[in-house]
Design an enzyme around this catalytic site. Structure first.
Site, short mmCIF file in Angstrom:
data_model
loop_
_atom_site.label_atom_id
_atom_site.label_comp_id
_atom_site.label_asym_id
_atom_site.label_seq_id
_atom_site.Cartn_x
_atom_site.Cartn_y
_atom_site.Cartn_z
N LYS A 75 -33.47 10.10 -13.82
CA LYS A 75 -33.05 9.33 -12.63
C LYS A 75 -32.63 10.20 -11.44
O LYS A 75 -32.76 9.78 -10.30
CB LYS A 75 -31.92 8.37 -12.98
CG LYS A 75 -32.37 7.16 -13.79
CD LYS A 75 -31.23 6.18 -13.98
CE LYS A 75 -31.73 4.88 -14.59
NZ LYS A 75 -30.75 3.81 -14.47
N ASP A 111 -30.78 -1.11 -9.67
CA ASP A 111 -29.64 -1.39 -10.56
C ASP A 111 -28.54 -2.17 -9.84
O ASP A 111 -27.88 -3.01 -10.43
CB ASP A 111 -29.06 -0.09 -11.13
CG ASP A 111 -29.88 0.43 -12.31
OD1 ASP A 111 -30.54 -0.38 -12.97
OD2 ASP A 111 -29.85 1.65 -12.56
N LEU A 234 -22.09 -3.73 -19.38
CA LEU A 234 -23.48 -3.35 -19.11
C LEU A 234 -24.29 -3.20 -20.40
O LEU A 234 -25.51 -3.11 -20.36
CB LEU A 234 -23.56 -2.05 -18.30
CG LEU A 234 -22.84 -2.03 -16.95
CD1 LEU A 234 -23.33 -0.87 -16.10
CD2 LEU A 234 -22.98 -3.32 -16.17
N GLY A 257 -25.03 -7.16 -20.35
CA GLY A 257 -26.00 -6.31 -19.64
C GLY A 257 -27.42 -6.82 -19.64
O GLY A 257 -28.27 -6.29 -18.91
#
Length: 294
Positions: A75, A111, A234, A257
């Site tokens: 990421k 996100d 989450l 989540g």
């Protein structure tokens, strides 16, 4: 799944990169949704080791991949390899969605959108007088903090165990308007914060399968959560986590989540397909069925 679909030279490629990536649920939900829309796309998992990231991305460009999701550990590492990064992804310091635009790679982060979706729809309210308490200060916490800021929370408290990391987390927002509403705290201060929390978010991996009987909070700590507060984990396996089960016993509203996973996927598909009409329900049901939850 899109098993009965004929894949030809015209089929457009989407996928997810990670290492490992076998456990990713993205192919399940994306392929079900693509099939439902009747589109000639396929979404594949690509295991890519960190040392192969650069050559893999060049290969994706060469074979005309339309876009891909990015998961652990890429990421952040992917950011220097992209031509453009949206301000949102820059603010979080991580990219989870990449699309091919004008022969260049563009990175963004869905996100935040995934996290805030249930708070903007199902549990919609005026957050401007409200307090958020966020457990953990890793990458996921960054998206949560940015999301809470976007919703307009008056105060955002981030709680962590490592003083140095907490300070770095705090300092990383210093050039952003978020810093005005953000405070960081050591774990010992949690008992003071929980009674003020209108939203309590777990971004730590504590309580995740297989360690399903663990929770980031003790029973005593969570007993002080105000009735009607929202507890948001989450983690989505197990369902519910120990943390959410404790919170519900206190009269809190529980969100897990799975919804964030679905909503960030919907947001990514909208970018890749360049269309607004993506059936959320199909994506949600495909996941629930796959996880044996429906």
């Amino acid at each position: 799944m899109a098993n009965d679909k004929l894949i030809t030279g015209k089929t457009k490629l989407l996928g997810v990169i990670g290492h490992p990536v076998e456990h990713s649920l993205s192919p399940v939900m994306h392929n079900a949704t693509i099939a439902n829309l009747g589109l000639d796309y396929v979404y594949l998992p690509f295991p890519i080791a960190p040392e192969n990231l650069e050559v893999a991305i060049a290969g994706f460009a060469a074979i005309g991949v339309v876009g891909f999701s990015v998961t652990i550990p890429h990421k952040q590492a992917i950011m220097p390899l992209l031509s453009e990064i949206t301000p949102l992804a820059q603010m979080i310091g991580a990219v989870n969605t990449v699309s091919r635009q004008n022969n260049q790679w563009v990175g963004t982060n869905t996100d935040i959108e995934g996290f805030i979706a249930p708070l903007q729809t199902t549990y919609k309210q005026d957050w401007s007088q409200k307090v958020a308490v966020v457990l953990g200060n890793g990458g996921a916490a960054r998206a949560v903090v940015a999301g809470c800021h976007q919703l307009g929370f008056a105060k955002i408290h981030v709680v962590g165990r490592n003083v140095q990391r907490l300070q770095q987390f705090h300092d990383s927002w210093s050039n952003s308007p978020i810093s005005e509403n953000l405070q960081v705290h050591q774990w010992e201060e949690l008992s003071k914060l929980i009674p003020q929390a209108n939203l309590l978010v777990n971004t730590t991996p504590i309580g995740m399968y297989p360690k399903v009987d663990e929770s980031p909070l003790s029973g005593e700590e969570i007993a002080n959560l105000p009735t009607g507060a929202i507890a948001y984990d989450l983690i989505y396996i197990p369902k519910p986590t120990q943390f959410l089960e404790q919170a519900e016993k206190q009269g809190a509203i529980a969100i897990d989540g799975l919804e964030m996973l679905v909503q960030q996927g919907v947001a990514a598909l909208k970018i890749w397909l360049q269309q607004e009409n993506v059936p959320v329900e199909v994506m949600r049901q495909a996941l629930q069925k796959h996880l044996g939850l429906s």
